[in-house]
Write a protein that holds these residues in place. Structure first.
Motif, mmCIF file in Angstrom:
data_model
loop_
_atom_site.group_PDB
_atom_site.id
_atom_site.type_symbol
_atom_site.label_atom_id
_atom_site.label_comp_id
_atom_site.label_asym_id
_atom_site.label_seq_id
_atom_site.Cartn_x
_atom_site.Cartn_y
_atom_site.Cartn_z
ATOM 1 N N LEU A 91 -4.742 31.549 18.680
ATOM 2 C CA LEU A 91 -4.180 30.220 19.646
ATOM 3 C C LEU A 91 -2.402 29.335 19.037
ATOM 4 C CD1 LEU A 91 -7.360 29.357 20.490
ATOM 5 C CD2 LEU A 91 -6.349 30.323 22.094
ATOM 6 N N GLY A 92 -2.141 29.596 17.817
ATOM 7 C CA GLY A 92 -0.646 29.313 17.649
ATOM 8 C C GLY A 92 -1.066 27.736 16.976
ATOM 9 N N LYS A 93 -2.469 27.378 15.971
ATOM 10 C CA LYS A 93 -3.077 26.507 15.555
ATOM 11 C C LYS A 93 -3.551 26.496 13.471
ATOM 12 C CE LYS A 93 -5.091 24.294 19.929
ATOM 13 N NZ LYS A 93 -6.075 23.570 20.802
ATOM 14 N N SER A 94 -2.286 27.149 13.041
ATOM 15 C CA SER A 94 -2.368 27.623 12.188
ATOM 16 C C SER A 94 -2.694 26.467 11.152
ATOM 17 C CB SER A 94 -0.972 27.862 11.612
ATOM 18 O OG SER A 94 -0.836 28.969 12.377
ATOM 19 N N GLU A 95 -2.373 24.895 11.285
ATOM 20 C CA GLU A 95 -2.132 24.505 11.064
ATOM 21 C C GLU A 95 -4.002 23.687 11.066
ATOM 22 O OE1 GLU A 95 -1.697 22.788 14.413
ATOM 23 O OE2 GLU A 95 -0.288 24.371 12.836
ATOM 24 N N LYS A 96 -4.097 23.796 11.629
ATOM 25 C CA LYS A 96 -5.742 23.392 12.117
ATOM 26 C C LYS A 96 -6.757 24.680 11.469
ATOM 27 C CE LYS A 96 -5.535 19.587 15.058
ATOM 28 N NZ LYS A 96 -6.198 19.146 14.552
ATOM 29 N N ALA A 97 -6.291 26.261 10.870
ATOM 30 C CA ALA A 97 -7.023 26.387 10.443
ATOM 31 C C ALA A 97 -6.686 26.377 8.834
ATOM 32 C CB ALA A 97 -6.385 28.257 10.828
ATOM 33 N N VAL A 98 -6.022 26.051 8.450
ATOM 34 C CA VAL A 98 -5.704 25.439 7.206
ATOM 35 C C VAL A 98 -6.492 24.492 6.993
ATOM 36 C CG1 VAL A 98 -4.502 24.625 5.315
ATOM 37 C CG2 VAL A 98 -3.473 26.229 6.881
ATOM 38 N N GLU A 99 -7.033 23.005 7.787
ATOM 39 C CA GLU A 99 -8.157 22.217 7.597
ATOM 40 C C GLU A 99 -9.196 22.206 7.530
ATOM 41 O OE1 GLU A 99 -6.438 19.931 10.605
ATOM 42 O OE2 GLU A 99 -4.520 19.189 10.133
ATOM 43 N N LEU A 100 -9.493 23.710 8.745
ATOM 44 C CA LEU A 100 -10.629 23.768 8.505
ATOM 45 C C LEU A 100 -11.496 24.375 7.525
ATOM 46 C CD1 LEU A 100 -13.462 24.628 10.300
ATOM 47 C CD2 LEU A 100 -12.031 26.711 10.701
ATOM 48 N N ALA A 101 -10.687 24.991 6.537
ATOM 49 C CA ALA A 101 -11.079 25.547 5.049
ATOM 50 C C ALA A 101 -10.769 25.105 4.083
ATOM 51 C CB ALA A 101 -9.576 27.146 4.824
ATOM 52 N N GLN A 102 -10.459 23.877 4.234
ATOM 53 C CA GLN A 102 -10.815 22.466 3.131
ATOM 54 C C GLN A 102 -12.317 21.874 4.251
ATOM 55 O OE1 GLN A 102 -6.804 20.387 4.074
ATOM 56 N NE2 GLN A 102 -5.520 22.119 2.787
ATOM 57 N N GLU A 103 -12.890 22.033 4.482
ATOM 58 C CA GLU A 103 -13.783 21.411 4.735
ATOM 59 C C GLU A 103 -15.233 22.138 3.964
ATOM 60 O OE1 GLU A 103 -15.623 21.559 8.960
ATOM 61 O OE2 GLU A 103 -13.431 21.097 9.843
#
Length: 282
Positions: free
Chosen positions: A153-165
């Motif tokens: 969905l074009g939210k690559s930065e959100k994907a990276v943030e999710l991986a840091q949870e």
């Protein structure tokens, strides 16, 4: 390679049937499920051989909270969703949505809708349903899929943030490897090959052990090394891909399926839902 990189199966058409009054739950504008929309599709036909008893024990346990009529309806559509997931993802999604109309409060139903939507490349729907599944069940299994939906969905930065949870940091094995590949792709989307390389350097990235995901993990790592100009190291990991495939019996070394064509009317059996949807850990 993520799901979005894989080819889709051909779609099947199906004859729609007339919706009965009992299939029309009252519309709740606060319910954002696609299954609840006024313009929703009619429920697809269920194969005659489906009984609903094909579900695994955990799914059947969750469905036991429904009334008899609703339980049978939801069970059959879940089985159909599992049967069609790899063959006709769009039709599988329509079956999962049909199950959601009567069992949308159940984690197993939201999971089925999310995975079917992901297979059908409806990433917004998949993201919404799998987030709900995660909240209801507390299960973190599908974090890689959620991250991949964000990336799609074009939210690559959100994907990276999710991986840091914290929950993502506790993943191991296949789930950690899948998330690492998605996050690496998200970094590559942002032109950051160095961070992509770091994301892939997990304990499962090993030349001495091969897992089911290892060939794809090796390929992703080799690609990033190539982008960084580390050609010798990239060649080393690329050369390991067929070695892992041979050890696993996958890729070029996968045993072909053999069918007997003496009876042209016989068709190979389709997968059941319990063979497709992951079993719950409870």
């Amino acid at each position: 390679m993520t799901k979005r990189d894989q080819p889709m199966s051909d779609r099947r058409s199906y004859p729609p049937r007339q919706r009965t009054e009992r299939e029309q739950p009252s519309h709740n504008p606060r319910d954002l499920r696609r299954a609840n929309r006024e313009d929703r599709e009619r429920s697809p036909e269920i194969d005659e051989d489906i009984t609903g008893k094909e579900l695994d024990r955990e799914a059947a346990r969750q469905l036991s909270t429904l009334t008899d009529n609703n339980r049978q309806w939801v069970a059959k559509h879940l089985v159909m969703a599992g049967r069609l997931l790899d063959i006709n993802p769009q039709l599988a999604l329509e079956h999962a949505l049909a199950a959601s109309r009567r069992g949308g409060r159940l984690a197993v139903v939201r999971e089925a809708v999310g995975l079917a939507a992901y297979a059908a490349e409806d990433y917004a729907e998949a993201l919404r349903e799998l987030r709900t599944y995660r909240r209801i069940s507390g299960d973190q299994t599908h974090l890689p899929v959620i991250a991949d939906c964000l990336r799609a969905l074009g939210k690559s930065e959100k994907a990276v943030e999710l991986a840091q949870e914290p929950e993502a940091q506790q993943l191991t094995g296949a789930a950690r490897a899948e998330l690492a590949m998605v996050v690496a792709g998200a970094h590559q989307d942002q032109g950051d090959s160095a961070s992509a390389k770091a994301a892939l350097e997990i304990p499962e990235l090993s030349l001495s052990r091969a897992f089911s995901f290892s060939p794809r993990l090796y390929a992703a790592y080799a690609e990033v090394l190539h982008q960084l100009g580390q050609e010798q190291e990239a060649s080393r990991w690329t050369a390991q891909i067929p070695v892992a495939e041979k050890a696993l019996g996958t890729g070029l070394f996968e045993e072909p399926e053999i069918y007997d064509f003496d009876d042209e009317e016989d068709e190979p059996a389709l997968p059941r839902v319990k063979d497709v949807l992951p079993e719950s850990s409870s």
